[in-house]
Write a protein that holds these residues in place. Structure first.
Motif, PDB file in Angstrom:
ATOM      1  N   VAL A   6     -15.905  49.530 -46.626  1.00 25.00           N
ATOM      2  CA  VAL A   6     -14.256  50.010 -47.297  1.00 25.00           C
ATOM      3  C   VAL A   6     -13.277  49.632 -46.337  1.00 25.00           C
ATOM      4  CG1 VAL A   6     -12.832  52.029 -47.806  1.00 25.00           C
ATOM      5  CG2 VAL A   6     -15.458  52.009 -48.451  1.00 25.00           C
ATOM      6  N   GLY A   7     -12.139  48.870 -46.906  1.00 22.58           N
ATOM      7  CA  GLY A   7     -11.133  48.496 -45.840  1.00 22.58           C
ATOM      8  C   GLY A   7     -10.072  49.439 -46.026  1.00 22.58           C
ATOM      9  N   GLY A   8      -8.689  48.981 -45.433  1.00 23.40           N
ATOM     10  CA  GLY A   8      -7.696  49.756 -45.447  1.00 23.40           C
ATOM     11  C   GLY A   8      -6.279  48.890 -45.628  1.00 23.40           C
ATOM     12  N   ALA A   9      -5.539  49.463 -46.151  1.00 24.40           N
ATOM     13  CA  ALA A   9      -3.938  48.863 -46.274  1.00 24.40           C
ATOM     14  C   ALA A   9      -3.458  48.240 -47.711  1.00 24.40           C
ATOM     15  CB  ALA A   9      -3.610  47.888 -45.355  1.00 24.40           C
ATOM     16  N   GLY A  10      -4.588  47.341 -48.438  1.00 28.44           N
ATOM     17  CA  GLY A  10      -4.113  46.874 -49.593  1.00 28.44           C
ATOM     18  C   GLY A  10      -3.793  45.432 -49.684  1.00 28.44           C
ATOM     19  N   ALA A  11      -4.359  44.559 -48.754  1.00 28.84           N
ATOM     20  CA  ALA A  11      -4.001  43.183 -48.879  1.00 28.84           C
ATOM     21  C   ALA A  11      -4.519  42.554 -50.103  1.00 28.84           C
ATOM     22  CB  ALA A  11      -4.485  42.539 -47.612  1.00 28.84           C
ATOM     23  N   LEU A  12      -3.911  41.529 -50.355  1.00 32.94           N
ATOM     24  CA  LEU A  12      -4.337  40.684 -51.752  1.00 32.94           C
ATOM     25  C   LEU A  12      -5.670  40.178 -51.531  1.00 32.94           C
ATOM     26  CD1 LEU A  12      -3.474  39.483 -54.617  1.00 32.94           C
ATOM     27  CD2 LEU A  12      -2.413  37.766 -53.462  1.00 32.94           C
ATOM     28  N   SER A  13      -5.779  39.663 -50.445  1.00 30.00           N
ATOM     29  CA  SER A  13      -7.384  39.230 -50.233  1.00 30.00           C
ATOM     30  C   SER A  13      -8.463  40.189 -50.420  1.00 30.00           C
ATOM     31  CB  SER A  13      -7.548  38.544 -48.687  1.00 30.00           C
ATOM     32  OG  SER A  13      -7.213  39.362 -47.786  1.00 30.00           O
ATOM     33  N   ALA A  14      -8.155  41.301 -49.980  1.00 32.18           N
ATOM     34  CA  ALA A  14      -9.248  42.386 -50.129  1.00 32.18           C
ATOM     35  C   ALA A  14      -9.191  42.827 -51.619  1.00 32.18           C
ATOM     36  CB  ALA A  14      -8.836  43.589 -49.218  1.00 32.18           C
ATOM     37  N   PHE A  15      -8.259  42.784 -52.463  1.00 32.75           N
ATOM     38  CA  PHE A  15      -8.331  43.183 -53.843  1.00 32.75           C
ATOM     39  C   PHE A  15      -9.035  41.890 -54.477  1.00 32.75           C
ATOM     40  CE2 PHE A  15      -3.884  45.455 -53.714  1.00 32.75           C
ATOM     41  CZ  PHE A  15      -4.537  46.510 -53.322  1.00 32.75           C
ATOM     42  N   GLN A  16      -8.735  40.898 -54.171  1.00 27.03           N
ATOM     43  CA  GLN A  16      -9.389  39.635 -54.992  1.00 27.03           C
ATOM     44  C   GLN A  16     -10.785  39.610 -54.694  1.00 27.03           C
ATOM     45  OE1 GLN A  16      -7.194  36.449 -52.952  1.00 27.03           O
ATOM     46  NE2 GLN A  16      -5.618  36.246 -54.730  1.00 27.03           N
ATOM     47  N   ALA A  17     -11.489  40.033 -53.240  1.00 26.42           N
ATOM     48  CA  ALA A  17     -12.658  40.251 -52.998  1.00 26.42           C
ATOM     49  C   ALA A  17     -13.641  41.241 -53.765  1.00 26.42           C
ATOM     50  CB  ALA A  17     -12.953  40.195 -51.467  1.00 26.42           C
ATOM     51  N   ILE A  18     -12.747  42.298 -54.033  1.00 24.29           N
ATOM     52  CA  ILE A  18     -13.081  43.629 -54.704  1.00 24.29           C
ATOM     53  C   ILE A  18     -13.403  43.062 -56.039  1.00 24.29           C
ATOM     54  CG2 ILE A  18     -12.428  45.793 -55.605  1.00 24.29           C
ATOM     55  CD1 ILE A  18     -11.213  46.226 -52.775  1.00 24.29           C
ATOM     56  N   GLU A  19     -12.422  42.456 -56.691  1.00 22.27           N
ATOM     57  CA  GLU A  19     -12.504  42.008 -57.794  1.00 22.27           C
ATOM     58  C   GLU A  19     -13.457  40.912 -58.216  1.00 22.27           C
ATOM     59  OE1 GLU A  19      -9.114  40.593 -61.132  1.00 22.27           O
ATOM     60  OE2 GLU A  19      -9.327  39.137 -59.550  1.00 22.27           O
ATOM     61  N   ARG A  20     -13.932  40.196 -57.172  1.00 21.97           N
ATOM     62  CA  ARG A  20     -14.977  39.045 -57.325  1.00 21.97           C
ATOM     63  C   ARG A  20     -16.215  39.865 -57.424  1.00 21.97           C
ATOM     64  NH1 ARG A  20     -11.915  36.307 -53.704  1.00 21.97           N
ATOM     65  NH2 ARG A  20     -13.248  36.522 -52.127  1.00 21.97           N
ATOM     66  N   ASP A  21     -16.350  40.852 -56.432  1.00 26.78           N
ATOM     67  CA  ASP A  21     -17.506  41.587 -56.165  1.00 26.78           C
ATOM     68  C   ASP A  21     -18.789  40.584 -55.625  1.00 26.78           C
ATOM     69  OD1 ASP A  21     -19.295  43.961 -56.293  1.00 26.78           O
ATOM     70  OD2 ASP A  21     -19.672  44.003 -58.341  1.00 26.78           O
ATOM     71  N   ASP A  22     -18.375  39.803 -54.783  1.00 30.50           N
ATOM     72  CA  ASP A  22     -19.350  38.864 -54.164  1.00 30.50           C
ATOM     73  C   ASP A  22     -19.626  38.858 -52.791  1.00 30.50           C
ATOM     74  OD1 ASP A  22     -16.993  37.908 -53.343  1.00 30.50           O
ATOM     75  OD2 ASP A  22     -17.255  35.762 -54.348  1.00 30.50           O
ATOM     76  N   SER A  23     -19.071  40.159 -52.242  1.00 33.75           N
ATOM     77  CA  SER A  23     -19.275  40.595 -50.913  1.00 33.75           C
ATOM     78  C   SER A  23     -19.748  42.046 -50.772  1.00 33.75           C
ATOM     79  CB  SER A  23     -17.987  40.052 -50.047  1.00 33.75           C
ATOM     80  OG  SER A  23     -16.827  40.989 -50.266  1.00 33.75           O
ATOM     81  N   VAL A  24     -19.732  42.471 -49.234  1.00 37.90           N
ATOM     82  CA  VAL A  24     -20.141  43.851 -49.149  1.00 37.90           C
ATOM     83  C   VAL A  24     -18.676  44.620 -49.324  1.00 37.90           C
ATOM     84  CG1 VAL A  24     -21.551  43.387 -47.607  1.00 37.90           C
ATOM     85  CG2 VAL A  24     -19.451  43.637 -46.391  1.00 37.90           C
ATOM     86  N   LEU A  25     -17.668  43.961 -49.401  1.00 38.03           N
ATOM     87  CA  LEU A  25     -16.126  44.617 -49.653  1.00 38.03           C
ATOM     88  C   LEU A  25     -16.343  45.196 -51.016  1.00 38.03           C
ATOM     89  CD1 LEU A  25     -13.580  46.004 -48.379  1.00 38.03           C
ATOM     90  CD2 LEU A  25     -12.758  43.721 -49.205  1.00 38.03           C
ATOM     91  N   LYS A  26     -16.252  46.759 -51.175  1.00 39.35           N
ATOM     92  CA  LYS A  26     -16.402  47.172 -52.398  1.00 39.35           C
ATOM     93  C   LYS A  26     -15.155  48.217 -52.886  1.00 39.35           C
ATOM     94  CE  LYS A  26     -20.309  45.544 -53.029  1.00 39.35           C
ATOM     95  NZ  LYS A  26     -20.587  44.311 -53.872  1.00 39.35           N
ATOM     96  N   ALA A  27     -14.217  48.472 -51.707  1.00 37.33           N
ATOM     97  CA  ALA A  27     -12.934  49.394 -51.800  1.00 37.33           C
ATOM     98  C   ALA A  27     -12.333  48.990 -50.753  1.00 37.33           C
ATOM     99  CB  ALA A  27     -13.499  50.751 -52.037  1.00 37.33           C
ATOM    100  N   THR A  28     -10.767  49.553 -50.940  1.00 39.38           N
ATOM    101  CA  THR A  28      -9.781  49.732 -49.904  1.00 39.38           C
ATOM    102  C   THR A  28      -8.918  50.783 -50.233  1.00 39.38           C
ATOM    103  OG1 THR A  28      -8.318  48.415 -48.455  1.00 39.38           O
ATOM    104  CG2 THR A  28      -8.264  48.047 -50.795  1.00 39.38           C
ATOM    105  N   VAL A  29      -8.617  51.338 -48.900  1.00 34.55           N
ATOM    106  CA  VAL A  29      -7.849  52.572 -49.214  1.00 34.55           C
ATOM    107  C   VAL A  29      -6.258  52.199 -48.587  1.00 34.55           C
ATOM    108  CG1 VAL A  29      -7.504  55.020 -48.317  1.00 34.55           C
ATOM    109  CG2 VAL A  29      -9.797  54.109 -48.438  1.00 34.55           C
ATOM    110  N   LEU A  30      -5.348  52.627 -49.607  1.00 29.94           N
ATOM    111  CA  LEU A  30      -3.971  51.785 -49.531  1.00 29.94           C
ATOM    112  C   LEU A  30      -3.284  52.529 -48.115  1.00 29.94           C
ATOM    113  CD1 LEU A  30      -2.576  51.722 -53.107  1.00 29.94           C
ATOM    114  CD2 LEU A  30      -3.739  49.848 -51.604  1.00 29.94           C
ATOM    115  N   TYR A  31      -2.330  51.674 -47.826  1.00 28.98           N
ATOM    116  CA  TYR A  31      -1.309  52.065 -47.018  1.00 28.98           C
ATOM    117  C   TYR A  31      -0.080  51.171 -47.662  1.00 28.98           C
ATOM    118  CZ  TYR A  31       0.894  54.084 -42.927  1.00 28.98           C
ATOM    119  OH  TYR A  31       1.898  54.912 -41.999  1.00 28.98           O
TER     120      TYR A  31
END
Length: 346
Positions: A267-292
């Motif tokens: 789970v990440g933090g802030a809300g970067a576009l790269s994080a959103f794209q990784a979450i959308e692709r669902d091809d890595s361990v990154l499953k969510a991010t918490v917004l700032y």
């Protein structure tokens, strides 16, 4: 991100899903005469009104989030034909930023929006503006006294950790002896301590989960990669990772991929576009991010415009805008990432 002082305020609203969603542009469901029902004062709306010159001063955009702050402020001001934005060149040198703000004061701007490089160090210039009759919207990094600003708006660091902890807790609540690790920011920053405290407080609700390691980085890709590599070497088995910042998360993901690890969720933090794209692709361990959300800068422009026009916020009964507004740290995962994708910063 690299703020130098703590961020605080009263809970208000939700994270913006577009540049103006939090405050709805200070608009309201007002009657056709522009007055709020039951109010002696109209709320600001998109309809052009009294012209307002807003001075904007922020730190150097040396981080994706800070660059997004500047972009949100500029694009929001451009929306309004009755707003002129006087923007300074960002600086992390407090003396330089003080000089820039004093120049804006001398220009007699109507309202100031200030994201201080150092809230403590810039408190006096905030007081100077207020004493000169120029309302100050203090953005994110807070001045030492509320006398230095008319309104504060910013993010919720404790809430980031709290919501990250609850998200991870719900994912692992049925797993016996679950183990989590934390990749924090800079430990000399109060905001880092707040994020960790929120995370630890959330985990208290899940007795089956134990935090087994914590490593502090410094909000850069390079540090994220190096510190994550150390965590992976020290902890061969764990179930979840809470990473405080999506920029350093880019490096963390590189280290994870290089180690060939895919046996935990991140789970990440802030809300970067790269994080959103990784979450959308669902091809890595990154499953969510918490917004700032950096959309707070757009909302700060809305607040400054309303102050300059002597108006309030639609949807509130009060005549005046609030003294303090804290954005909600929403969790973005695959179920809602499409909604938040337009707000992702590079």
């Amino acid at each position: 991100m690299s703020p130098l002082t703590s961020r605080r305020g009263l809970l208000f609203g939700t994270a913006a899903v577009s540049a103006g969603a939090l405050l709805a542009g200070c608009t309201s469901n007002e009657p056709s005469d522009g007055k709020q029902a039951g109010s002696a004062q109209p709320a600001a709306s998109d309809t052009p009104g009294k012209h307002v010159t807003i001075g904007f001063a922020g730190p150097q955009a040396d981080h994706g989030w800070l660059n997004a702050i500047n972009d949100n402020a500029k694009s929001r001001a451009e929306k309004y034909s009755d707003v002129t934005l006087e923007i300074t060149e960002g600086s992390n040198d407090t003396a330089t930023q003080i000089g820039q703000i004093e120049t804006l004061i001398n220009k007699k701007v109507d309202v100031l929006v200030v994201l201080p490089a150092d809230g403590k160090a810039l408190t006096q210039v905030g007081l100077k503006a207020m004493r000169a009759g120029i309302p100050v919207v203090n953005l994110d990094r807070v001045f030492n006294t509320p006398q230095a600003y008319r309104c504060w708006i910013g993010g919720d660091n404790y809430g980031m950790g709290l919501n990250a902890g609850h998200y991870i807790g719900e994912k692992l609540k049925d797993k016996p002896n679950a183990r989590v690790v934390e990749l924090a920011g800079l430990d000399n920053l109060e905001l880092t301590r707040q994020r960790t405290q929120g995370f630890d407080d959330a985990l208290k609700n899940y007795p089956n989960i134990k935090k087994v390691a914590r490593q502090a980085a410094d909000f850069t890709v390079e540090s994220g990669q190096a510190k994550m590599a150390q965590l992976l070497q020290a902890q061969p088995e764990f179930d979840a990772l809470w990473n405080h910042d999506d920029d350093q998360g880019v490096g963390a993901l590189r280290a994870i991929e290089q180690a060939g690890r895919d046996d935990f969720l991140m789970v990440g933090g802030a809300g970067a576009l790269s994080a959103f794209q990784a979450i959308e692709r669902d091809d890595s361990v990154l499953k969510a991010t918490v917004l700032y959300p950096p959309t707070m800068a757009a909302s700060a422009i809305d607040l400054a415009r309303a102050l300059g026009q002597g108006k309030g916020i639609g949807g509130l009964a009060e005549f005046e805008i609030p003294a303090s507004i804290t954005l909600y740290s929403a969790v973005v995962d695959k179920t809602n990432v499409d909604t938040y994708m337009p707000t992702g910063f590079r």
